[in-house]
Design a protein around this motif. Structure first.
Motif, PDB file in Angstrom:
ATOM      1  N   SER A  83      37.671  29.827  23.410  1.00 41.48           N
ATOM      2  CA  SER A  83      37.877  29.918  24.890  1.00 41.48           C
ATOM      3  C   SER A  83      38.274  28.766  25.428  1.00 41.48           C
ATOM      4  O   SER A  83      39.123  28.721  26.603  1.00 41.48           O
ATOM      5  N   ASN A 115      37.219  34.105  31.544  1.00 39.26           N
ATOM      6  CA  ASN A 115      36.327  32.868  31.119  1.00 39.26           C
ATOM      7  C   ASN A 115      35.225  32.604  31.890  1.00 39.26           C
ATOM      8  O   ASN A 115      34.200  31.809  31.430  1.00 39.26           O
ATOM      9  N   LYS A 117      32.011  33.987  33.735  1.00 40.62           N
ATOM     10  CA  LYS A 117      31.439  35.460  33.911  1.00 40.62           C
ATOM     11  C   LYS A 117      30.979  35.683  35.026  1.00 40.62           C
ATOM     12  O   LYS A 117      31.104  36.788  35.833  1.00 40.62           O
ATOM     13  N   SER A 165      30.096  30.126  25.454  1.00 42.29           N
ATOM     14  CA  SER A 165      30.137  31.316  24.739  1.00 42.29           C
ATOM     15  C   SER A 165      29.284  30.943  23.407  1.00 42.29           C
ATOM     16  O   SER A 165      28.646  30.177  23.356  1.00 42.29           O
ATOM     17  N   GLU A 293      30.985  41.619  29.831  1.00 34.25           N
ATOM     18  CA  GLU A 293      31.890  40.456  29.845  1.00 34.25           C
ATOM     19  C   GLU A 293      33.143  40.763  29.063  1.00 34.25           C
ATOM     20  O   GLU A 293      33.157  41.704  28.247  1.00 34.25           O
ATOM     21  N   ASN A 295      35.943  38.904  26.420  1.00 35.55           N
ATOM     22  CA  ASN A 295      36.534  37.753  25.862  1.00 35.55           C
ATOM     23  C   ASN A 295      37.887  37.938  25.579  1.00 35.55           C
ATOM     24  O   ASN A 295      38.340  38.749  24.748  1.00 35.55           O
TER      25      ASN A 295
END
Length: 347
Positions: A83, A115, A117, A165, A293, A295
């Motif tokens: 990320s 990226n 939350k 993460s 979420e 990614n």
């Protein structure tokens, strides 16, 4: 078909055997893999054709080093897996394209939203999409009020860092569960803690990473993994996780989850997202999937999708290169079980 070279970041991570299989066993062409990582692990040489040491993704010289490697190795596509490297790569995407290298990233807005939350939940709410109850935690003093806003102490809550993460910064506070219960009733890798314990931890420092509280959902976990083009989903499939360790699926199955697909389509359209994405879901008490979420990259469980006919890393490469994309019928019912397989090398 023309052979290509693909650069893969974080190549020493656990996902690498699955990714190497997806790229090498594509059924169309030879793919040469250039791996980069912070450390040189010689076992990785069993999966890549060239290996380079690079600085941390947050280092100002990180992208410069990738550009050097891409020029030297004549890289066609860069596939990032961290990320922290996505925004720096987006900002310098044109420099890669100038040397003939495509970078597998979406646009800045999509990555900035997904990226973080808390920003992502705000985005969902603003676009009329369903979200769990959530509240910001920017200091230790905000922890209890934020948890109460999410249903505590009548219900369990989850507290997580907004920009970390890999299960970092996540804890679950379950009312009525003591430290004694956690010590003797939970495994050492458990996310469960007490309010007092977490509050004490957060007060150890004057500053803390931004966190958020949210209602804890008790149901099964899963994900929709996909490829999109400007908000339109081209491919997707749902993986249900039946066993998890540190939020990493250890066993699962491909399922046709139409509820999750409908949510994914709305979110990806609202973001106008392009590229690979992994949307994590958890079922509520009634068994309905709730989006937790996103990614904005390929997930570590990519291999199960390939076994179901959906080779997401390779299809993304074809998308980036402007090649004709095939029709794919996903084979649902495929199951996987993660097991250890040692790799050996000599100094």
């Amino acid at each position: 078909m023309k052979d290509i070279t693909v650069l893969v970041s974080a190549c020493g991570a656990q996902f690498m055997p699955g990714l190497a299989d997806c790229l090498k066993q594509n059924g169309e062409r030879n793919v040469r893999i250039v791996g980069v990582d912070m450390g040189i692990d010689k076992t990785v040489l069993q999966m890549v054709d060239a290996l380079y040491q690079v600085p941390r993704a947050t280092d100002p010289e990180y992208v410069d080093r990738l550009l050097e490697i891409c020029k030297k190795e004549k890289v066609d596509v860069v596939m990032p897996f961290m990320s922290a490297e996505l925004l720096p790569l987006i900002d310098r995407k044109e420099e890669f394209e100038a040397i003939g290298t495509k970078v597998s990233v979406s646009d800045r807005h999509s990555v900035e939203v997904t990226n973080n939350k808390y920003k992502f939940y705000d985005f969902l709410k603003e676009n009329g999409l369903p979200v769990p109850k959530f509240a910001p935690v920017r200091s230790a003093d905000e922890l209890i009020p934020a948890c109460e806003a999410c249903g505590y102490p009548n219900n369990a809550v989850c507290v997580k860092a907004t920009e970390l993460s890999g299960s970092r910064g996540i804890r679950i506070i379950k009312p009525g569960v003591s430290r004694f219960d956690i010590l003797f009733g939970e495994k050492p890798n458990s996310f469960f803690t007490t309010m007092d314990e977490l509050l004490s931890t957060l007060k150890e420092r004057d500053e803390m990473p931004e966190m958020m509280a949210m209602e804890y959902l008790p149901g099964m976990e899963g994900s929709v993994d996909l490829i999109a083009e400007n908000g339109k989903i081209l491919y997707m499939a749902y993986r249900e996780s039946t066993v998890n360790l540190h939020s990493i699926p250890q066993a699962g199955e491909l399922k046709d989850n139409k509820e999750a697909y409908e949510i994914a389509e709305k979110v990806i359209a609202a973001l106008k997202f392009t590229g690979n994405a992994d949307l994590d879901f958890k079922n509520d008490k009634d068994g309905h999937p709730v989006l937790m979420e996103i990614n904005p990259r390929i997930a570590a469980t990519m291999k199960i999708f390939k076994e179901g006919g959906l080779n997401l890393p390779y299809l993304r490469i074809k998308q980036l290169l402007g090649e004709k994309l095939p029709d794919v019928d996903v084979k649902y019912g495929i199951k996987f079980k993660r097991r250890y397989l040692e790799m050996f090398c000599e100094d």
